[in-house]
Design a protein around this motif. Sequence first.
Motif, PDB file in Angstrom:
ATOM      1  N   LEU A   1       1.338  -1.014   0.045  1.00  0.00           N
ATOM      2  CA  LEU A   1      -0.155  -0.183   0.050  1.00  0.00           C
ATOM      3  C   LEU A   1       0.473   1.044  -0.183  1.00  0.00           C
ATOM      4  O   LEU A   1       1.625   1.321   1.115  1.00  0.00           O
ATOM      5  N   ALA A   2       0.790   1.972  -0.654  1.00  0.00           N
ATOM      6  CA  ALA A   2       0.470   3.641  -0.694  1.00  0.00           C
ATOM      7  C   ALA A   2       0.350   4.949  -0.680  1.00  0.00           C
ATOM      8  O   ALA A   2      -0.792   4.677  -0.513  1.00  0.00           O
ATOM      9  N   ILE A   3       1.064   5.445   0.587  1.00  0.00           N
ATOM     10  CA  ILE A   3      -0.402   6.418   1.048  1.00  0.00           C
ATOM     11  C   ILE A   3       0.345   7.728   1.049  1.00  0.00           C
ATOM     12  O   ILE A   3       1.437   7.566   1.480  1.00  0.00           O
ATOM     13  N   LYS A   4      -0.351   8.816   0.718  1.00  0.00           N
ATOM     14  CA  LYS A   4       0.362  10.033   0.767  1.00  0.00           C
ATOM     15  C   LYS A   4      -1.104  10.850   1.698  1.00  0.00           C
ATOM     16  O   LYS A   4      -2.209  10.290   1.500  1.00  0.00           O
ATOM     17  N   GLY A   5      -1.068  11.746   1.914  1.00  0.00           N
ATOM     18  CA  GLY A   5      -1.914  12.624   3.184  1.00  0.00           C
ATOM     19  C   GLY A   5      -0.857  12.685   4.515  1.00  0.00           C
ATOM     20  O   GLY A   5      -0.596  12.174   5.193  1.00  0.00           O
ATOM     21  N   PRO A   6      -2.401  12.671   5.585  1.00  0.00           N
ATOM     22  CA  PRO A   6      -1.921  13.023   7.127  1.00  0.00           C
ATOM     23  C   PRO A   6      -1.867  11.233   7.922  1.00  0.00           C
ATOM     24  O   PRO A   6      -0.977  11.487   8.579  1.00  0.00           O
ATOM     25  N   ALA A   7      -2.570  10.198   7.088  1.00  0.00           N
ATOM     26  CA  ALA A   7      -1.787   9.623   8.202  1.00  0.00           C
ATOM     27  C   ALA A   7      -0.491   8.550   7.686  1.00  0.00           C
ATOM     28  O   ALA A   7       0.536   8.066   7.745  1.00  0.00           O
ATOM     29  N   VAL A   8       0.375   9.223   6.771  1.00  0.00           N
ATOM     30  CA  VAL A   8       1.712   8.439   6.375  1.00  0.00           C
ATOM     31  C   VAL A   8       2.482   9.897   7.672  1.00  0.00           C
ATOM     32  O   VAL A   8       3.290   8.669   8.218  1.00  0.00           O
ATOM     33  N   LYS A   9       2.113  10.655   8.190  1.00  0.00           N
ATOM     34  CA  LYS A   9       2.889  10.806   9.591  1.00  0.00           C
ATOM     35  C   LYS A   9       2.415   9.752  11.022  1.00  0.00           C
ATOM     36  O   LYS A   9       3.741  10.065  12.329  1.00  0.00           O
ATOM     37  N   PHE A  10       1.577   9.123  10.987  1.00  0.00           N
ATOM     38  CA  PHE A  10       1.545   8.783  12.053  1.00  0.00           C
ATOM     39  C   PHE A  10       1.984   7.071  11.779  1.00  0.00           C
ATOM     40  O   PHE A  10       2.673   6.046  12.499  1.00  0.00           O
ATOM     41  N   MET A  11       2.259   7.135  10.865  1.00  0.00           N
ATOM     42  CA  MET A  11       3.761   5.591  10.268  1.00  0.00           C
ATOM     43  C   MET A  11       4.795   5.920  10.242  1.00  0.00           C
ATOM     44  O   MET A  11       5.549   5.131  10.727  1.00  0.00           O
ATOM     45  N   GLU A  12       4.531   7.640  10.305  1.00  0.00           N
ATOM     46  CA  GLU A  12       6.377   7.977  10.678  1.00  0.00           C
ATOM     47  C   GLU A  12       6.570   8.125  12.169  1.00  0.00           C
ATOM     48  O   GLU A  12       7.420   7.710  12.138  1.00  0.00           O
ATOM     49  N   TYR A  13       5.648   7.718  12.259  1.00  0.00           N
ATOM     50  CA  TYR A  13       5.860   7.776  14.308  1.00  0.00           C
ATOM     51  C   TYR A  13       6.742   6.909  14.534  1.00  0.00           C
ATOM     52  O   TYR A  13       6.992   6.824  15.689  1.00  0.00           O
ATOM     53  N   VAL A  14       5.743   5.742  13.953  1.00  0.00           N
ATOM     54  CA  VAL A  14       5.824   4.410  14.023  1.00  0.00           C
ATOM     55  C   VAL A  14       7.343   3.837  14.237  1.00  0.00           C
ATOM     56  O   VAL A  14       8.154   3.169  14.595  1.00  0.00           O
ATOM     57  N   PHE A  15       7.570   4.303  13.118  1.00  0.00           N
ATOM     58  CA  PHE A  15       9.173   4.722  12.702  1.00  0.00           C
ATOM     59  C   PHE A  15      10.225   4.609  13.890  1.00  0.00           C
ATOM     60  O   PHE A  15      11.064   4.574  14.347  1.00  0.00           O
ATOM     61  N   ILE A  16       9.822   5.943  13.774  1.00  0.00           N
ATOM     62  CA  ILE A  16      10.712   6.846  14.924  1.00  0.00           C
ATOM     63  C   ILE A  16      10.733   6.340  16.070  1.00  0.00           C
ATOM     64  O   ILE A  16      11.525   6.159  16.838  1.00  0.00           O
ATOM     65  N   SER A  17       9.453   5.645  16.917  1.00  0.00           N
ATOM     66  CA  SER A  17       9.739   5.007  18.073  1.00  0.00           C
ATOM     67  C   SER A  17      10.518   4.523  18.331  1.00  0.00           C
ATOM     68  O   SER A  17      10.968   3.540  18.812  1.00  0.00           O
ATOM     69  N   ASP A  18      10.900   3.102  16.958  1.00  0.00           N
ATOM     70  CA  ASP A  18      11.636   2.109  16.990  1.00  0.00           C
ATOM     71  C   ASP A  18      12.435   2.818  16.545  1.00  0.00           C
ATOM     72  O   ASP A  18      14.006   1.561  16.996  1.00  0.00           O
ATOM     73  N   TRP A  19      13.119   4.124  15.824  1.00  0.00           N
ATOM     74  CA  TRP A  19      14.150   4.064  15.837  1.00  0.00           C
ATOM     75  C   TRP A  19      15.105   4.125  17.250  1.00  0.00           C
ATOM     76  O   TRP A  19      16.281   4.179  17.318  1.00  0.00           O
ATOM     77  N   PHE A  20      13.934   5.470  17.753  1.00  0.00           N
ATOM     78  CA  PHE A  20      15.075   5.592  19.104  1.00  0.00           C
ATOM     79  C   PHE A  20      14.702   4.260  20.009  1.00  0.00           C
ATOM     80  O   PHE A  20      15.952   3.848  20.851  1.00  0.00           O
ATOM     81  N   MET A  21      14.114   3.329  20.121  1.00  0.00           N
ATOM     82  CA  MET A  21      14.556   2.162  20.306  1.00  0.00           C
ATOM     83  C   MET A  21      15.584   0.832  20.243  1.00  0.00           C
ATOM     84  O   MET A  21      16.509   0.972  20.852  1.00  0.00           O
ATOM     85  N   VAL A  22      15.520   1.063  19.111  1.00  0.00           N
ATOM     86  CA  VAL A  22      17.895   0.248  18.347  1.00  0.00           C
ATOM     87  C   VAL A  22      18.718   1.667  18.975  1.00  0.00           C
ATOM     88  O   VAL A  22      19.376   0.953  18.717  1.00  0.00           O
ATOM     89  N   SER A  23      18.346   2.660  19.034  1.00  0.00           N
ATOM     90  CA  SER A  23      19.427   3.473  18.289  1.00  0.00           C
ATOM     91  C   SER A  23      19.340   4.667  19.565  1.00  0.00           C
ATOM     92  O   SER A  23      20.467   5.176  20.059  1.00  0.00           O
TER      93      SER A  23
END
Length: 468
Positions: A246-268
Amino acid sequence: MLVFTLVLLYLIIALILVAGLLINGVKPSKTLAWLLAIFTIPVGGILLYIMLGRNRRKKRLSRLQKDNLKVPTFSRSLAKETSKTKYRKLMTLIESVSRFPPTDQNQLTLLEDGKQTFENILKALEEAKNYIYLQYYIFEEGELTAKLLTLFEKKIAEGVEVKLIFDGVGSYSLSRSYIKKLKTAGVEVYPFLPFRFGRFLSSLNYRNHRKIIVVDGKIAFTGGINISDRYFKGDPELGRWHDMHLAIKGPAVKFMEYVFISDWFMVSEKKIDLKVNTDVQFEGNENTSVQIVPSGPDDVFPNIEQTYLTIINEARDYLYITNPYIIPTHEILKALQIASLSGVDVRLLVSEHSDSQIVDWTVRSYFDAFIKSDIRIFLFPHGFLHSKILVSDDDVASIGTANIDVRSFEHNYEVNAMLYDTGIAKTLKENFIKDCKESKEVMAEDFFNRPLKNKLKEGLARIFAPLL
């Protein structure tokens, strides 16, 4: 004396684990099983419990709550009251457990199989201006990763920031030489819970199964497809891999980005600032309501299992599920049976051939319960069907990374996109029916008359269902 000391030490450790089990245990049957294992399997029972039995919902793996990474918020115009009142309960549930509300004004593109998916991903990466975030369970070397390395080198030279997370188990074959090339190019790379002395037993069972790409906060990708040549070359044994992304454009992208950011904090243990741009613009007239659903072993509730249960319980006309690993929990199984026996058209589409024989036997061990409840089962014969899709009543659909099994609900970090859109739901329904016509339906008479050896294999494999 040494033997006495070892036995005493063993008993002390066992009693500490039992105390924790009694305090943090969830299901009585599960608690009893682990108590028996600890006291009847010397040493092995304790090791198995440390690896597989501890309740991570009582002991968070990450420190996000402590460090207060803030979930993105939007104005009511972007998370407005939807006209689909039927799913207000589902939307409220997701927001309550994850703090992610539904967002409108999203544009979605369904991507079928690897060729179409990677063409779109590579195009988006080429257009990156500021940053690229990638997170994959399987990041497997081959032609695709060679192409990505070249692309990363080019984008970094242009000033684009590239960050990558890969799972320490799912990407076990990723060579040190390739990782070194990524780092030399300027890519920030971190493994998720890699094999390390002292953490092996406690972390082995908890994997990051997410597949996420975010580019400049403008477009995000998720679904079942990993970074691997098998998605366009096929597999020598299984043949062509079929999957949905699935490719998503729009405000939902920021919630997907938050998921990445939370995991990034966890590993780094490094924070990334999340800047929410509410000035969303895209081509086309689509206005799809999307709600991102993250789930992991350190969440308070099994978020994705709860969303699946809610969709099943609210289905009135039909419920179509495509998933290679349908090994339902007791709650999911009962909900599916109740839905079907109540008149809902419930159909399951699974791959006839699996990438794991024991998983295949376990999946088939539930066919008996499904068939007796009038749930129709179809086996897709053309290669390996890896999609994770749920669609119901021409109104709601789920596409993401989560299977329908204990591992996805309890042990893995997963992410799904909940889509409240009639057009997309109808498209997925049509695709499902088309695939069913090309598949073999499991008929009751044939299944119940299968050889005894198959029944024994299925019964034995089912014992390991909570671990698969």
